[in-house]
Design a protein around this motif. Structure first.
Motif, PDB file in Angstrom:
ATOM      1  N   LEU A 184       0.827  -1.209   0.000  1.00 48.27           N
ATOM      2  CA  LEU A 184       0.000   0.000   0.000  1.00 48.27           C
ATOM      3  C   LEU A 184       0.861   1.259   0.000  1.00 48.27           C
ATOM      4  O   LEU A 184       0.536   2.248  -0.661  1.00 48.27           O
ATOM      5  N   ASN A 185       1.954   1.241   0.745  1.00 46.93           N
ATOM      6  CA  ASN A 185       2.844   2.399   0.762  1.00 46.93           C
ATOM      7  C   ASN A 185       3.408   2.697  -0.622  1.00 46.93           C
ATOM      8  O   ASN A 185       3.521   3.860  -1.028  1.00 46.93           O
ATOM      9  N   ILE A 186       3.777   1.653  -1.347  1.00 50.31           N
ATOM     10  CA  ILE A 186       4.295   1.845  -2.706  1.00 50.31           C
ATOM     11  C   ILE A 186       3.178   2.309  -3.629  1.00 50.31           C
ATOM     12  O   ILE A 186       3.346   3.254  -4.418  1.00 50.31           O
TER      13      ILE A 186
ATOM     14  N   GLU B  40       3.872  -4.914  -9.552  1.00 48.23           N
ATOM     15  CA  GLU B  40       5.261  -4.541  -9.301  1.00 48.23           C
ATOM     16  C   GLU B  40       5.473  -4.209  -7.822  1.00 48.23           C
ATOM     17  O   GLU B  40       6.519  -4.543  -7.239  1.00 48.23           O
ATOM     18  N   ALA B  41       4.494  -3.553  -7.187  1.00 48.82           N
ATOM     19  CA  ALA B  41       4.580  -3.299  -5.746  1.00 48.82           C
ATOM     20  C   ALA B  41       4.634  -4.615  -4.983  1.00 48.82           C
ATOM     21  O   ALA B  41       5.395  -4.762  -4.010  1.00 48.82           O
TER      22      ALA B  41
ATOM     23  N   TYR C 270      11.064   4.556   2.651  1.00 54.73           N
ATOM     24  CA  TYR C 270      11.498   3.343   1.958  1.00 54.73           C
ATOM     25  C   TYR C 270      10.554   3.017   0.805  1.00 54.73           C
ATOM     26  O   TYR C 270      10.988   2.607  -0.276  1.00 54.73           O
ATOM     27  N   ALA C 271       9.254   3.223   1.012  1.00 54.63           N
ATOM     28  CA  ALA C 271       8.284   2.960  -0.058  1.00 54.63           C
ATOM     29  C   ALA C 271       8.554   3.843  -1.273  1.00 54.63           C
ATOM     30  O   ALA C 271       8.478   3.383  -2.422  1.00 54.63           O
ATOM     31  N   ARG C 272       8.846   5.117  -1.030  1.00 56.52           N
ATOM     32  CA  ARG C 272       9.138   6.009  -2.160  1.00 56.52           C
ATOM     33  C   ARG C 272      10.402   5.575  -2.899  1.00 56.52           C
ATOM     34  O   ARG C 272      10.459   5.635  -4.135  1.00 56.52           O
ATOM     35  N   GLU C 273      11.385   5.107  -2.157  1.00 54.16           N
ATOM     36  CA  GLU C 273      12.616   4.601  -2.765  1.00 54.16           C
ATOM     37  C   GLU C 273      12.320   3.405  -3.668  1.00 54.16           C
ATOM     38  O   GLU C 273      12.829   3.308  -4.788  1.00 54.16           O
ATOM     39  N   ARG C 274      11.490   2.504  -3.183  1.00 57.37           N
ATOM     40  CA  ARG C 274      11.153   1.301  -3.964  1.00 57.37           C
ATOM     41  C   ARG C 274      10.250   1.653  -5.143  1.00 57.37           C
ATOM     42  O   ARG C 274      10.381   1.088  -6.231  1.00 57.37           O
ATOM     43  N   ALA C 275       9.332   2.598  -4.937  1.00 57.33           N
ATOM     44  CA  ALA C 275       8.402   2.973  -6.009  1.00 57.33           C
ATOM     45  C   ALA C 275       9.135   3.560  -7.202  1.00 57.33           C
ATOM     46  O   ALA C 275       8.685   3.411  -8.352  1.00 57.33           O
TER      47      ALA C 275
ATOM     48  N   ILE D 152       8.568  -4.307 -17.366  1.00 56.66           N
ATOM     49  CA  ILE D 152       8.602  -5.070 -16.121  1.00 56.66           C
ATOM     50  C   ILE D 152       9.991  -4.966 -15.504  1.00 56.66           C
ATOM     51  O   ILE D 152      11.004  -5.100 -16.204  1.00 56.66           O
ATOM     52  N   LEU D 153      10.037  -4.716 -14.219  1.00 56.29           N
ATOM     53  CA  LEU D 153      11.294  -4.629 -13.503  1.00 56.29           C
ATOM     54  C   LEU D 153      11.893  -6.024 -13.345  1.00 56.29           C
ATOM     55  O   LEU D 153      11.244  -6.937 -12.822  1.00 56.29           O
ATOM     56  N   THR D 154      13.137  -6.208 -13.781  1.00 58.70           N
ATOM     57  CA  THR D 154      13.792  -7.504 -13.638  1.00 58.70           C
ATOM     58  C   THR D 154      15.302  -7.325 -13.631  1.00 58.70           C
ATOM     59  O   THR D 154      15.823  -6.520 -14.404  1.00 58.70           O
ATOM     60  N   PRO D 155      15.994  -8.059 -12.737  1.00 59.31           N
ATOM     61  CA  PRO D 155      15.421  -8.834 -11.640  1.00 59.31           C
ATOM     62  C   PRO D 155      14.988  -7.920 -10.501  1.00 59.31           C
ATOM     63  O   PRO D 155      15.289  -6.727 -10.497  1.00 59.31           O
TER      64      PRO D 155
END
Length: 591
Positions: free
Chosen positions: A320-322, A344-345, A375-380, A388-391
């Motif tokens: 949810l944060n992402i 992706e989240a 941290y969520a903003r960093e990951r988002a 698609i993000l990989t890996p």
């Protein structure tokens, strides 16, 4: 934006009714599903994909996966019982009526709105591994990848359910303890009709447990209880389980600790001694349910609560944060963009789930960092709308599975969100002599690799998939909800919250909306991610959305039966709205 108003905001393709006629056919399916020209009927109000409207009432509500369990809960409420009393009565019935998902051989977690304390309370009743079972022995039972078997004695951990009932009743009960078992005992002894989903999964359990490849130490007790005629009961047939009725009588008369310290515990120890297992009376007597910390995050003005400990509850908050960093209303309901960003989240959160989630008595996870907005903003920022993000990797921490979900609410404002499971379907395949229930196989979720937070240890709680959900608004209770089904649970929870908060769906419509489920992330057992995984979509997802997701590179598959099971109670001023899952056999009632 509430209920029908969201329809006016949707793209034409998103507002179209689900293509129910395109349902995939799997072996053993009902032949009535094989009619491609048949679609769902039309509703004159509400979302056109909704199966029903919510059940409304002012004095109390209950939503469970079985009609008789829901009726039992309502009956307790009408006799003056609390929502906690109703939850115990419903769970006892479900252990009998829905043995393919739950029972007193499994574990239990609770999120509860305490109206006197004015806050959400959390209860963890997850059992530990046998103290006499060594890591060396566990590793000897693992396969070449280090993964533990799905069934048999090595997977059994102490059942926590009955002590969760005891803890709930001691703190919040109003009726006498023994009264809570009246309905379950009656139906165990007099019999009850088997529902459709239960019949389907019981038949599958018989096939699985009796397969020599399962290597279960003992299956005669399963056959004696659930297939006494040589087959499991079909839909509508009357099923009795007098052995479980007698076990319930022992618990009703002796109290919650009777399961852990009396005749039942002695029988379990003798059983494991007979078949070559490890559980003892001392292991059972050592178990205690614990009131535990509740974590929360804010999603567009709604506080969503979750348990941490050894569960995957933090994954809901991380996702949810992402998701909050993106504009879902602009994406549109059931759009490719909304699903892509949500998946992706999920993939990002689940790599952390595999790396950091474990029994906090053995490993201190960086919880506050994991659920932080920074941290969520960093990951988002890793998510791209066009690929698609990989890996996918877990974050760099700063130094330092089938289930039943149900919910009850009472006239005093108490709301109970409770989830209970034997883990993989019925559980381990092992049913102690004469007790009428099956023991869980939750120990399958331990890792065996040195240094892994979730590595097996005697007396340790395995990673848990079962998580109740709860949400508040402005410091007041709003939604007791859950979506059962292994790793689907956080994925399902965020879809419910997004459906209601981002798109204005009602409590029933939010559950009836077509779902997605992503599989293939790294697991807390040490199993690595499988490329970008597989994205399973229900057939109701618009065709244009499916086409756009495929164009992004997602591997799309249907997964009949793999989208979880939902129950919920929504609190409104002076009233409740209760919802149930169209994919299961349940009923929601209010009065």
């Amino acid at each position: 934006m509430r209920r029908r108003t969201f329809l006016a905001t949707l793209p034409a393709v998103a507002a179209a009714g689900p293509a129910l006629a395109q349902s995939q056919i799997v072996a053993g399916d009902n032949p009535n599903r094989k009619r491609p020209d048949v679609h769902a009927g039309d509703r004159i109000a509400g979302a056109n994909f909704a199966s029903r409207s919510a059940a409304w009432g002012v004095n109390g509500a209950a939503a469970t996966a079985h009609p008789l369990a829901t009726q039992a809960a309502i009956g307790v409420l009408k006799r003056g019982g609390s929502a906690a009393d109703a939850a115990v009565a419903a769970n006892a019935c479900l252990g009998l009526m829905e043995p393919i998902a739950c029972g007193i051989g499994g574990d239990c977690y609770v999120l509860l709105w305490d109206p006197k304390a004015g806050k959400v309370m959390g209860l963890n009743s997850s059992g530990r591994s046998p103290r006499g079972l060594s890591l060396e022995t566990v590793r000897s039972r693992a396969d070449a990848r280090g993964l533990l078997p799905s069934w048999g004695a090595v997977t059994v951990s102490v059942p926590g359910t009955v002590d969760a009932w005891r803890a709930l009743h001691e703190r919040y009960g109003k009726l006498k303890w023994a009264e809570l078992f009246d309905d379950a005992i009656h139906y165990a002894e007099a019999g009850h009709p088997i529902t459709q989903n239960v019949a389907f999964y019981l038949a599958g359990s018989q096939k699985r447990f009796t397969d020599p490849a399962s290597k279960i130490e003992e299956v005669e007790n399963f056959l004696k209880v659930w297939a006494p005629t040589g087959r499991t009961p079909a839909e509508g047939e009357i099923f009795k389980n007098p052995a479980l009725g007698r076990t319930y009588r022992l618990i009703a008369q002796g109290g919650g600790r009777a399961f852990y310290e009396g005749e039942i515990a002695e029988t379990i120890e003798r059983y494991f001694r007979r078949i070559g297992g490890w559980m003892t009376r001392a292991d059972l007597a050592a178990h205690k349910a614990v009131w535990t910390q509740v974590h929360a995050t804010r999603y567009r003005g709604v506080e969503v609560h979750a348990l941490g400990d050894n569960t995957q509850g933090l994954a809901t908050l991380q996702m949810l944060n992402i998701m909050e960093t993106f504009d879902y209303r602009r994406f549109g309901f059931q759009s490719a963009a909304a699903i892509h960003h949500s998946v992706e989240a999920k993939r990002l959160a689940y790599e952390d789930r595999a790396r950091f989630y474990a029994d906090q008595d053995f490993y201190k996870s960086p919880v506050e960092w994991l659920i932080s907005k920074d941290y969520a903003r960093e990951r988002a920022r890793l998510i791209r709308p066009d690929r698609i993000l990989t890996p996918v990797y877990p974050g760099q921490a700063p130094s330092r599975g089938d289930t039943t979900y149900f919910t009850t609410a009472d006239a005093d404002g108490m709301m109970v969100s409770i989830i209970q499971s034997n883990y993989r379907g019925m559980g381990s395949g092992l049913s102690p002599d004469g007790l009428g229930f099956m023991l869980q196989d939750r120990g399958e979720l331990f890792a065996t690799q040195d240094g892994h937070p979730n590595i097996y240890a005697p007396g340790k709680r395995p990673f848990q998939t079962i998580i109740p959900g709860f949400a508040t608004r402005d410091g007041q209770p709003w939604l007791a909800f859950g979506v059962m089904g292994g790793d689907m649970q956080p994925q399902g929870q965020v879809q419910i919250i997004s459906n209601m908060v981002d798109f204005g769906l009602g409590v029933q419509e939010a559950g009836d909306s077509p779902r997605w489920h992503h599989g293939g992330s790294s697991e807390p057992t040490g199993e690595p991610q499988q490329g970008v995984g597989v994205l399973n979509l229900e057939t109701g997802v618009p065709a244009a959305t499916q086409k756009a997701l495929a164009a992004l590179g997602w591997s799309l598959r249907p997964d009949p039966g793999g989208y979880g099971g939902y129950q919920a109670i929504e609190r409104w001023p002076g009233r409740y709205a209760a919802a149930t899952e169209m994919r299961k056999d349940g009923v929601a009632l209010a009065y």
